[in-house]
Design a protein around this motif. Structure first.
Motif, mmCIF file in Angstrom:
data_model
loop_
_atom_site.group_PDB
_atom_site.id
_atom_site.type_symbol
_atom_site.label_atom_id
_atom_site.label_comp_id
_atom_site.label_asym_id
_atom_site.label_seq_id
_atom_site.Cartn_x
_atom_site.Cartn_y
_atom_site.Cartn_z
ATOM 1 N N LEU A 238 0.825 -1.211 0.000
ATOM 2 C CA LEU A 238 0.000 0.000 0.000
ATOM 3 C C LEU A 238 0.860 1.263 0.000
ATOM 4 O O LEU A 238 0.511 2.267 -0.637
ATOM 5 C CB LEU A 238 -0.939 -0.002 1.210
ATOM 6 C CG LEU A 238 -2.000 -1.108 1.249
ATOM 7 C CD1 LEU A 238 -2.885 -0.959 2.476
ATOM 8 C CD2 LEU A 238 -2.848 -1.108 -0.021
ATOM 9 N N THR A 239 1.978 1.229 0.727
ATOM 10 C CA THR A 239 2.879 2.381 0.738
ATOM 11 C C THR A 239 3.437 2.631 -0.652
ATOM 12 O O THR A 239 3.542 3.795 -1.100
ATOM 13 C CB THR A 239 4.030 2.154 1.736
ATOM 14 O OG1 THR A 239 3.471 1.961 3.046
ATOM 15 C CG2 THR A 239 4.979 3.342 1.770
ATOM 16 N N TRP A 240 3.803 1.564 -1.347
ATOM 17 C CA TRP A 240 4.322 1.699 -2.710
ATOM 18 C C TRP A 240 3.272 2.292 -3.646
ATOM 19 O O TRP A 240 3.567 3.216 -4.422
ATOM 20 C CB TRP A 240 4.778 0.338 -3.221
ATOM 21 C CG TRP A 240 5.376 0.370 -4.596
ATOM 22 C CD1 TRP A 240 6.657 0.683 -4.931
ATOM 23 C CD2 TRP A 240 4.698 0.092 -5.830
ATOM 24 N NE1 TRP A 240 6.829 0.612 -6.303
ATOM 25 C CE2 TRP A 240 5.647 0.253 -6.873
ATOM 26 C CE3 TRP A 240 3.396 -0.285 -6.149
ATOM 27 C CZ2 TRP A 240 5.322 0.054 -8.215
ATOM 28 C CZ3 TRP A 240 3.068 -0.484 -7.482
ATOM 29 C CH2 TRP A 240 4.024 -0.317 -8.493
ATOM 30 N N ILE A 241 2.050 1.790 -3.576
ATOM 31 C CA ILE A 241 0.980 2.311 -4.437
ATOM 32 C C ILE A 241 0.703 3.774 -4.135
ATOM 33 O O ILE A 241 0.577 4.616 -5.037
ATOM 34 C CB ILE A 241 -0.308 1.480 -4.264
ATOM 35 C CG1 ILE A 241 -0.113 0.081 -4.833
ATOM 36 C CG2 ILE A 241 -1.484 2.165 -4.968
ATOM 37 C CD1 ILE A 241 -1.304 -0.828 -4.618
ATOM 38 N N GLU A 242 0.609 4.089 -2.844
ATOM 39 C CA GLU A 242 0.280 5.455 -2.439
ATOM 40 C C GLU A 242 1.379 6.441 -2.838
ATOM 41 O O GLU A 242 1.100 7.566 -3.254
ATOM 42 C CB GLU A 242 0.054 5.495 -0.928
ATOM 43 C CG GLU A 242 -0.449 6.829 -0.410
ATOM 44 C CD GLU A 242 -0.659 6.798 1.093
ATOM 45 O OE1 GLU A 242 -0.958 7.871 1.648
ATOM 46 O OE2 GLU A 242 -0.502 5.730 1.709
ATOM 47 N N THR A 243 2.642 5.996 -2.737
ATOM 48 C CA THR A 243 3.765 6.895 -2.992
ATOM 49 C C THR A 243 4.098 6.987 -4.470
ATOM 50 O O THR A 243 4.270 8.086 -5.014
ATOM 51 C CB THR A 243 5.017 6.421 -2.221
ATOM 52 O OG1 THR A 243 4.696 6.319 -0.832
ATOM 53 C CG2 THR A 243 6.162 7.402 -2.408
ATOM 54 N N TYR A 244 4.181 5.833 -5.136
ATOM 55 C CA TYR A 244 4.704 5.805 -6.496
ATOM 56 C C TYR A 244 3.645 5.574 -7.566
ATOM 57 O O TYR A 244 3.919 5.762 -8.748
ATOM 58 C CB TYR A 244 5.792 4.724 -6.604
ATOM 59 C CG TYR A 244 6.916 4.942 -5.623
ATOM 60 C CD1 TYR A 244 7.790 6.017 -5.774
ATOM 61 C CD2 TYR A 244 7.089 4.103 -4.521
ATOM 62 C CE1 TYR A 244 8.812 6.238 -4.860
ATOM 63 C CE2 TYR A 244 8.107 4.311 -3.603
ATOM 64 C CZ TYR A 244 8.962 5.390 -3.776
ATOM 65 O OH TYR A 244 9.965 5.611 -2.881
ATOM 66 N N GLY A 245 2.432 5.189 -7.149
ATOM 67 C CA GLY A 245 1.369 5.009 -8.132
ATOM 68 C C GLY A 245 1.095 6.251 -8.967
ATOM 69 O O GLY A 245 0.962 6.177 -10.196
ATOM 70 N N PRO A 246 1.054 7.456 -8.354
ATOM 71 C CA PRO A 246 0.758 8.666 -9.136
ATOM 72 C C PRO A 246 1.830 9.020 -10.162
ATOM 73 O O PRO A 246 1.548 9.750 -11.112
ATOM 74 C CB PRO A 246 0.660 9.762 -8.053
ATOM 75 C CG PRO A 246 0.321 9.033 -6.798
ATOM 76 C CD PRO A 246 1.035 7.725 -6.899
ATOM 77 N N VAL A 247 3.067 8.523 -9.996
ATOM 78 C CA VAL A 247 4.142 8.899 -10.930
ATOM 79 C C VAL A 247 4.609 7.703 -11.747
ATOM 80 O O VAL A 247 5.580 7.812 -12.494
ATOM 81 C CB VAL A 247 5.338 9.519 -10.175
ATOM 82 C CG1 VAL A 247 4.906 10.771 -9.437
ATOM 83 C CG2 VAL A 247 5.960 8.508 -9.210
#
Length: 445
Positions: free
Chosen positions: A345-354
């Motif tokens: 979830l941290t990966w999606i939240e942090t890097y999903g937008p970019v």
């Protein structure tokens, strides 16, 4: 999951659940409750409810708010229910615990806190049931079937709990006294077996293939697990309630439920082995490796349960059985999955937008598995040592095992906090343009 909505309060549920877990461990190290007290003593009831509601149920609810929409490919019914549900559950649990402490003489006699706590818990779980039930009902196939049966079991568990609370407060009459005298096993089976175990099985049917790149287990393959598990709960809860109502013995009902439960667990084990064998990701991540130790603990729980039934030592060893089921199977699986889910979830939240616009780390780059492995090893070894200590009647050794369990969990939680802070990500990839460190205790969504 890429581009999917992130449940804003899932991480919050995890954090609060872990706080309750530390609370129960502190009490156990201090010698509060079983084995220092009787299995049905008020102090033991405090431990059991902190463990099952505060830790396991809150952690499972947090995971379900995130992953039930994934199971059914539909959005969560309501994004507004999880936070008030969390508040009601925590306030209700505090009131219930105060009632138990009052019942045991550790607080002044304020037994009305028992029904108050039960009603507040029922309200909180009611919101959970509506939100998750309406979401899962949209696709009643595959893993979502397990979730629906788990939610039905949660409803039964809550009903039993409310009745028991009013009875202990002297407000339920003769029928309540009869239920308390004979219905506690049904309450435990519905909670541990139906709500926690069947739901965990259903979610793992989806998460294990997703994280290991393995083919999903289709409905036909998981049917035995589902049908046998569902029948076990129905036989125990419905059949047991009828048996209590007509003043008949529970032995036959519980034996039938135990056989059905063993069939369900064996079928589940077969499916898990198949998932592992069919995986495309040959190198298992730490979460998956540690999950195998949870499955081993589940096997041990079944064997131990059968042994104490055959030897007619249920009264003497029910505590060790519940301890292995709660800490070896359920808590172990939850901790292993939290380690992965928090990173995911941290990966999606942090890097999903970019994602796709700049180089980003992998999910595995957010964790340091070599450092975290020792904490899981300490945890599982200590759980098994604690189970053995209970079996041979060594309470001091048991408390020492709990201290080492606590040490392992402190290490695991520290690793999850580092993951949430992106502490182990290489500086060159840590925060590309447009990315930022997520809040520690909730998601930005």
């Amino acid at each position: 999951m890429i581009g999917a909505s992130i449940s804003r309060w899932t991480i919050t549920y995890f954090a609060v659940a872990l706080a309750w877990l530390f609370a129960v461990l502190i009490l156990m190290v201090a010698g509060v409750g079983y084995p220092a007290s009787e299995i049905a003593a008020p102090d033991t009831l405090v431990l059991v409810h902190v463990l099952c509601i505060g830790w396991l149920s809150l952690a499972l609810c947090g995971a379900l708010f995130q992953f039930v929409p994934v199971l059914v490919a539909k959005p969560l019914f309501s994004d507004r229910m999880p936070l008030p549900a969390l508040a009601l559950l925590n306030i209700g649990l505090l009131a219930l615990l105060a009632g138990f402490l009052s019942l045991g003489g550790r607080l002044p006699p304020v037994l009305w806190l028992l029904p108050l706590g039960a009603v507040l818990l029922a309200a909180g779980f009611g919101l959970v049931l509506v939100d998750l039930g309406m979401t899962a009902w949209q696709r009643r196939t595959g893993p979502s079937r397990f979730v629906l049966v788990g939610l039905a079991s949660l409803f039964a568990t809550t009903c039993f709990g409310v009745l028991f609370a009013f009875t202990l407060a002297g407000e339920a009459g003769p029928m309540g006294d009869l239920a308390v005298a004979h219905g506690i096993p049904l309450h435990a089976i519905a909670g541990l077996g139906g709500w926690l175990t069947l739901t965990a099985m259903g979610v793992s049917y989806r998460l294990l293939p997703m994280f290991m790149l393995s083919p999903d287990v289709d409905d036909k393959q998981s049917r035995i697990t589902f049908v046998a598990g569902t029948l076990a709960i129905v036989v125990a809860v419905v059949g047991g309630s009828i048996a209590i109502g007509v003043a008949s013995g529970l032995s036959a009902v519980l034996s039938a439920a135990a056989i059905l439960g063993a069939v369900s667990a064996a079928s589940y084990g077969r499916d898990v082995v198949r998932i592992f064998r069919m995986r495309k990701r040959r190198q298992l991540e730490l979460s998956m490796r540690m999950s195998t130790l949870s499955f081993a603990s589940l096997t041990g729980t079944i064997v131990l349960g059968g042994a104490i039934v055959v030897t007619d030592t249920i009264a003497a060893h029910i505590g060790s059985f519940v301890f292995l089921a709660s800490f070896g199977w359920l808590s172990g699986l939850v901790l292993a999955k939290l380690y992965k889910i928090v990173a995911f979830l941290t990966w999606i939240e942090t890097y999903g937008p970019v994602l796709g616009r700049t180089p980003t780390p992998r999910v595995q780059d957010l964790v340091t598995e070599g450092r975290a492995t020792k904490w899981f090893v300490i945890y599982y070894a200590s759980v098994w040592a604690g189970t053995a200590a209970l079996l041979i009647g060594q309470p001091v050794t048991f408390r020492l095992s709990i201290a080492f369990i606590s040490l392992g969990i402190v290490g695991i939680v520290h690793e999850m906090i580092r993951t949430r802070r992106l502490a182990d990500v290489a500086q060159s990839l840590r925060l590309p343009g447009g990315a930022s460190i997520p809040p520690l205790l909730f998601a930005r969504n």
